[in-house]
Design a protein around this motif. Structure first.
Motif, mmCIF file in Angstrom:
data_model
loop_
_atom_site.group_PDB
_atom_site.id
_atom_site.type_symbol
_atom_site.label_atom_id
_atom_site.label_comp_id
_atom_site.label_asym_id
_atom_site.label_seq_id
_atom_site.Cartn_x
_atom_site.Cartn_y
_atom_site.Cartn_z
ATOM 1 N N MET A 1 0.847 -1.172 0.000
ATOM 2 C CA MET A 1 0.000 0.000 0.000
ATOM 3 C C MET A 1 0.892 1.234 0.000
ATOM 4 N N PHE A 2 0.556 2.190 -0.854
ATOM 5 C CA PHE A 2 1.287 3.437 -0.983
ATOM 6 C C PHE A 2 0.296 4.585 -0.877
ATOM 7 N N SER A 3 0.770 5.742 -0.434
ATOM 8 C CA SER A 3 -0.115 6.907 -0.426
ATOM 9 C C SER A 3 0.679 8.174 -0.693
ATOM 10 N N VAL A 4 -0.024 9.143 -1.257
ATOM 11 C CA VAL A 4 0.507 10.471 -1.511
ATOM 12 C C VAL A 4 -0.458 11.441 -0.844
ATOM 13 N N VAL A 5 0.073 12.312 0.007
ATOM 14 C CA VAL A 5 -0.754 13.213 0.799
ATOM 15 C C VAL A 5 -0.423 14.658 0.445
ATOM 16 N N ASP A 6 -1.460 15.490 0.387
ATOM 17 C CA ASP A 6 -1.231 16.920 0.213
ATOM 18 C C ASP A 6 -2.038 17.690 1.252
ATOM 19 N N ASP A 7 -1.741 18.957 1.391
ATOM 20 C CA ASP A 7 -2.484 19.784 2.341
ATOM 21 C C ASP A 7 -3.231 20.889 1.599
ATOM 22 N N ILE A 48 -2.284 1.334 -12.495
ATOM 23 C CA ILE A 48 -2.417 0.545 -11.267
ATOM 24 C C ILE A 48 -3.321 -0.657 -11.494
ATOM 25 N N GLU A 49 -4.467 -0.443 -12.154
ATOM 26 C CA GLU A 49 -5.377 -1.570 -12.401
ATOM 27 C C GLU A 49 -4.784 -2.588 -13.363
ATOM 28 N N SER A 50 -3.920 -2.157 -14.282
ATOM 29 C CA SER A 50 -3.288 -3.115 -15.195
ATOM 30 C C SER A 50 -2.341 -4.058 -14.451
ATOM 31 N N HIS A 51 -1.932 -3.660 -13.258
ATOM 32 C CA HIS A 51 -1.085 -4.503 -12.412
ATOM 33 C C HIS A 51 -1.882 -5.125 -11.274
ATOM 34 N N ARG A 52 -3.206 -5.192 -11.461
ATOM 35 C CA ARG A 52 -4.130 -5.812 -10.500
ATOM 36 C C ARG A 52 -4.174 -5.058 -9.169
ATOM 37 N N GLY A 53 -3.987 -3.760 -9.216
ATOM 38 C CA GLY A 53 -4.054 -2.925 -8.014
ATOM 39 C C GLY A 53 -5.346 -2.148 -7.945
ATOM 40 N N ARG A 54 -5.418 -1.275 -6.958
ATOM 41 C CA ARG A 54 -6.611 -0.460 -6.712
ATOM 42 C C ARG A 54 -6.152 0.925 -6.257
ATOM 43 N N ILE A 55 -6.888 1.977 -6.654
ATOM 44 C CA ILE A 55 -6.580 3.339 -6.237
ATOM 45 C C ILE A 55 -7.844 4.025 -5.748
ATOM 46 N N TRP A 56 -7.705 4.881 -4.738
ATOM 47 C CA TRP A 56 -8.832 5.658 -4.226
ATOM 48 C C TRP A 56 -8.299 6.917 -3.558
ATOM 49 N N VAL A 57 -9.226 7.812 -3.221
ATOM 50 C CA VAL A 57 -8.834 9.065 -2.572
ATOM 51 C C VAL A 57 -9.645 9.240 -1.293
ATOM 52 N N ASN A 58 -8.947 9.685 -0.251
ATOM 53 C CA ASN A 58 -9.572 10.139 0.989
ATOM 54 C C ASN A 58 -9.334 11.639 1.021
ATOM 55 N N SER A 59 -10.376 12.411 1.250
ATOM 56 C CA SER A 59 -10.198 13.854 1.202
ATOM 57 C C SER A 59 -11.187 14.540 2.127
ATOM 58 N N ASP A 62 -10.753 21.708 2.834
ATOM 59 C CA ASP A 62 -9.891 22.607 3.619
ATOM 60 C C ASP A 62 -8.833 21.893 4.446
ATOM 61 N N LYS A 63 -8.668 20.574 4.236
ATOM 62 C CA LYS A 63 -7.641 19.838 4.981
ATOM 63 C C LYS A 63 -6.721 19.028 4.075
ATOM 64 N N GLY A 64 -7.077 18.856 2.804
ATOM 65 C CA GLY A 64 -6.212 18.133 1.890
ATOM 66 C C GLY A 64 -6.742 16.781 1.474
ATOM 67 N N SER A 65 -5.895 16.052 0.747
ATOM 68 C CA SER A 65 -6.280 14.761 0.183
ATOM 69 C C SER A 65 -5.174 13.741 0.371
ATOM 70 N N GLU A 66 -5.577 12.497 0.394
ATOM 71 C CA GLU A 66 -4.642 11.370 0.422
ATOM 72 C C GLU A 66 -5.057 10.427 -0.696
ATOM 73 N N PHE A 67 -4.168 10.244 -1.666
ATOM 74 C CA PHE A 67 -4.402 9.280 -2.737
ATOM 75 C C PHE A 67 -3.682 8.004 -2.343
ATOM 76 N N VAL A 68 -4.433 6.915 -2.293
ATOM 77 C CA VAL A 68 -3.910 5.634 -1.819
ATOM 78 C C VAL A 68 -4.019 4.614 -2.946
ATOM 79 N N PHE A 69 -2.976 3.802 -3.106
ATOM 80 C CA PHE A 69 -3.096 2.702 -4.056
ATOM 81 C C PHE A 69 -2.398 1.472 -3.517
ATOM 82 N N THR A 70 -2.895 0.336 -3.955
ATOM 83 C CA THR A 70 -2.318 -0.946 -3.576
ATOM 84 C C THR A 70 -1.884 -1.674 -4.842
ATOM 85 N N LEU A 71 -0.852 -2.468 -4.686
ATOM 86 C CA LEU A 71 -0.387 -3.358 -5.743
ATOM 87 C C LEU A 71 -0.125 -4.708 -5.102
#
Length: 82
Positions: A1-7, A48-59, A62-71
């Motif tokens: 699981m990987f994630s990228v976070v912004d503010d 990501i899906e071509s490698h059988r993974g999944r991606i989604w966003v938590n947001s 006024d506080k930012g977002s976290e994009f998460v993906f699994t492989l």
């Protein structure tokens, strides 16, 4: 699981699933963004899906977002599905 976070400003709830669709962009005037055509997250999802993974966003506005993906973890000698 990987994630990228912004503010940044966050993504409104009604866009959280749509941001992965082709040519979808959040209100650009409000967010003062320049350039882009709304394909970046679409390409991320396709890769990501071509490698059988999944991606989604938590947001939260006024506080930012976290994009998460699994492989999946694959052993090097494990046969790959076609």
């Amino acid at each position: 699981m990987f994630s990228v976070v912004d503010d940044g400003e966050g993504i409104p709830a009604e866009y959280r699933e749509k941001v992965f669709d082709k040519f979808t962009q959040v209100n650009r005037k409000k967010m003062k963004l320049a350039g882009g055509v709304g394909l970046g997250l679409t390409f991320c999802k396709m890769a990501i899906e071509s490698h059988r993974g999944r991606i989604w966003v938590n947001s939260e506005l006024d506080k930012g977002s976290e994009f998460v993906f699994t492989l999946p973890v694959v052993e090097l000698n494990e046969p790959q599905p076609e």
